[in-house]
Scaffold this motif. Sequence first.
Motif, mmCIF file in Angstrom:
data_model
loop_
_atom_site.group_PDB
_atom_site.id
_atom_site.type_symbol
_atom_site.label_atom_id
_atom_site.label_comp_id
_atom_site.label_asym_id
_atom_site.label_seq_id
_atom_site.Cartn_x
_atom_site.Cartn_y
_atom_site.Cartn_z
ATOM 1 N N VAL A 116 28.246 71.074 1.821
ATOM 2 C CA VAL A 116 28.169 70.758 0.403
ATOM 3 C C VAL A 116 27.112 71.514 -0.368
ATOM 4 O O VAL A 116 27.095 71.456 -1.582
ATOM 5 C CB VAL A 116 27.945 69.253 0.195
ATOM 6 C CG1 VAL A 116 29.092 68.470 0.773
ATOM 7 C CG2 VAL A 116 26.638 68.805 0.783
ATOM 8 N N MET A 117 26.225 72.205 0.298
ATOM 9 C CA MET A 117 25.152 72.872 -0.431
ATOM 10 C C MET A 117 25.341 74.375 -0.420
ATOM 11 O O MET A 117 25.411 74.983 0.635
ATOM 12 C CB MET A 117 23.802 72.524 0.184
ATOM 13 C CG MET A 117 23.424 71.092 -0.064
ATOM 14 S SD MET A 117 21.782 70.744 0.503
ATOM 15 C CE MET A 117 22.128 70.173 2.131
ATOM 16 N N ALA A 118 25.407 74.949 -1.582
ATOM 17 C CA ALA A 118 25.559 76.391 -1.691
ATOM 18 C C ALA A 118 24.208 77.087 -1.739
ATOM 19 O O ALA A 118 24.110 78.269 -1.447
ATOM 20 C CB ALA A 118 26.368 76.736 -2.934
ATOM 21 N N ASP A 119 23.173 76.401 -2.096
ATOM 22 C CA ASP A 119 21.850 76.991 -2.236
ATOM 23 C C ASP A 119 21.257 77.283 -0.864
ATOM 24 O O ASP A 119 21.004 76.385 -0.073
ATOM 25 C CB ASP A 119 20.946 76.040 -3.022
ATOM 26 C CG ASP A 119 19.621 76.671 -3.345
ATOM 27 O OD1 ASP A 119 18.776 76.724 -2.437
ATOM 28 O OD2 ASP A 119 19.439 77.122 -4.485
ATOM 29 N N ASP A 120 21.033 78.561 -0.563
ATOM 30 C CA ASP A 120 20.535 78.967 0.754
ATOM 31 C C ASP A 120 19.182 78.364 1.093
ATOM 32 O O ASP A 120 18.939 77.976 2.237
ATOM 33 C CB ASP A 120 20.446 80.487 0.849
ATOM 34 C CG ASP A 120 21.807 81.142 0.925
ATOM 35 O OD1 ASP A 120 22.765 80.462 1.355
ATOM 36 O OD2 ASP A 120 21.912 82.326 0.573
ATOM 37 N N GLU A 121 18.308 78.255 0.125
ATOM 38 C CA GLU A 121 16.976 77.716 0.398
ATOM 39 C C GLU A 121 17.046 76.246 0.791
ATOM 40 O O GLU A 121 16.391 75.806 1.734
ATOM 41 C CB GLU A 121 16.061 77.894 -0.817
ATOM 42 C CG GLU A 121 15.725 79.335 -1.096
ATOM 43 C CD GLU A 121 14.887 79.506 -2.357
ATOM 44 O OE1 GLU A 121 14.483 78.495 -2.960
ATOM 45 O OE2 GLU A 121 14.639 80.661 -2.723
ATOM 46 N N VAL A 122 17.857 75.502 0.085
ATOM 47 C CA VAL A 122 18.011 74.083 0.399
ATOM 48 C C VAL A 122 18.683 73.939 1.765
ATOM 49 O O VAL A 122 18.272 73.121 2.588
ATOM 50 C CB VAL A 122 18.821 73.346 -0.692
ATOM 51 C CG1 VAL A 122 19.106 71.919 -0.288
ATOM 52 C CG2 VAL A 122 18.082 73.400 -2.009
ATOM 53 N N ARG A 123 19.704 74.749 2.024
ATOM 54 C CA ARG A 123 20.395 74.703 3.305
ATOM 55 C C ARG A 123 19.429 74.991 4.447
ATOM 56 O O ARG A 123 19.428 74.308 5.470
ATOM 57 C CB ARG A 123 21.556 75.684 3.340
ATOM 58 C CG ARG A 123 22.399 75.521 4.597
ATOM 59 C CD ARG A 123 23.569 76.480 4.721
ATOM 60 N NE ARG A 123 24.385 76.529 3.540
ATOM 61 C CZ ARG A 123 24.557 77.640 2.808
ATOM 62 N NH1 ARG A 123 23.961 78.760 3.145
ATOM 63 N NH2 ARG A 123 25.333 77.622 1.755
ATOM 64 N N ARG A 124 18.581 76.000 4.279
ATOM 65 C CA ARG A 124 17.612 76.330 5.334
ATOM 66 C C ARG A 124 16.635 75.177 5.561
ATOM 67 O O ARG A 124 16.311 74.844 6.700
ATOM 68 C CB ARG A 124 16.857 77.613 4.992
ATOM 69 C CG ARG A 124 17.655 78.874 5.293
ATOM 70 C CD ARG A 124 16.776 80.111 5.260
ATOM 71 N NE ARG A 124 16.115 80.322 3.976
ATOM 72 C CZ ARG A 124 16.635 81.005 2.958
ATOM 73 N NH1 ARG A 124 17.837 81.539 3.079
ATOM 74 N NH2 ARG A 124 15.978 81.155 1.839
ATOM 75 N N ALA A 125 16.149 74.589 4.488
ATOM 76 C CA ALA A 125 15.208 73.473 4.628
ATOM 77 C C ALA A 125 15.890 72.279 5.305
ATOM 78 O O ALA A 125 15.313 71.664 6.211
ATOM 79 C CB ALA A 125 14.651 73.073 3.260
ATOM 80 N N MET A 126 17.106 71.943 4.892
ATOM 81 C CA MET A 126 17.822 70.814 5.493
ATOM 82 C C MET A 126 18.158 71.082 6.965
ATOM 83 O O MET A 126 18.128 70.171 7.784
ATOM 84 C CB MET A 126 19.102 70.511 4.708
ATOM 85 C CG MET A 126 18.880 69.897 3.339
ATOM 86 S SD MET A 126 18.223 68.224 3.394
ATOM 87 C CE MET A 126 19.681 67.293 3.825
ATOM 88 N N ALA A 127 18.443 72.339 7.305
ATOM 89 C CA ALA A 127 18.781 72.686 8.682
ATOM 90 C C ALA A 127 17.603 72.474 9.622
ATOM 91 O O ALA A 127 17.787 72.258 10.819
ATOM 92 C CB ALA A 127 19.262 74.133 8.756
ATOM 93 N N ARG A 128 16.401 72.520 9.104
ATOM 94 C CA ARG A 128 15.209 72.297 9.930
ATOM 95 C C ARG A 128 14.990 70.817 10.245
ATOM 96 O O ARG A 128 14.173 70.487 11.086
ATOM 97 C CB ARG A 128 13.977 72.849 9.218
ATOM 98 C CG ARG A 128 13.902 74.343 9.252
ATOM 99 C CD ARG A 128 12.508 74.814 8.846
ATOM 100 N NE ARG A 128 12.427 76.242 8.987
ATOM 101 C CZ ARG A 128 12.778 77.103 8.057
ATOM 102 N NH1 ARG A 128 13.217 76.673 6.893
ATOM 103 N NH2 ARG A 128 12.691 78.401 8.265
#
Length: 180
Positions: A116-128
Motif C-alpha cells: 500500500v505504500m508507494a513512498d520508498d522512504e516510508v517503505r524502507r522505514a516500515m521494512a525495518r
Amino acid sequence: MALRLAGESTAEPVTDLRDAAWFDGLFAQHATAIHRYFVRRAQHSDIEDLSAEVFATAWRRRDKVPEGFELPWLYRTASYVLANHRRKPTLTLLADYESGHDDERASRSVDPAELVMADDEVRRAMARLSARDRTILMLHAWEGLDGEGLARALGLTRGGAAAALSRARARLREAWEHDH
C-alpha cells in the motif's frame, strides 16, 4: 413451570439474542472496514474470500463477540484469517516468472508495507520494523484503533496496547532517522 436453582440466571443466553438480524446489522456496520483491511494487506483476488471468512467466523462465534467492541474483535479475527491464508501452500506457475519483469514480481509481495505504500522512504522505514510493530501501527493509523479498541484487537490490556504502540512508534522513528 420449571424449577430454578439458586443463582441460576433467568437471562437469555447471548447466542439467542444474536440472531440473523444481529448478524445483518454487524455486517452492514463493519463489512466495509473489514474489506478495506484486506485491501491493504492481501492480493486483490483473495479479498472477498478472506472477508467472507471473517464474517463466517463471527457468525459461528457470535457468543464470543464482545458487545461494544465488535470491530476490534473483527480486526483480530481478520489478522488470524490472513495469517492462516498466508501459511497455505500456493502453486506458482513457471510461466509467472518467465515474463522477465522484476517490477511485476516485486508487486506480488504480501508485505502490507509494500502493498500500500508507494513512498520508498516510508517503505524502507516500515521494512525495518517487526511484523508485530507494523501490525500495531497499521491498526492505529489505518484502521483508527486506539485505547480499548486497539487493546481488544491485539489481545492485550489497554496499558499493554498503549505501551506496544509507544514502542512501535519509537522504533519507526529510529528506522526513519536511520534513512535521513
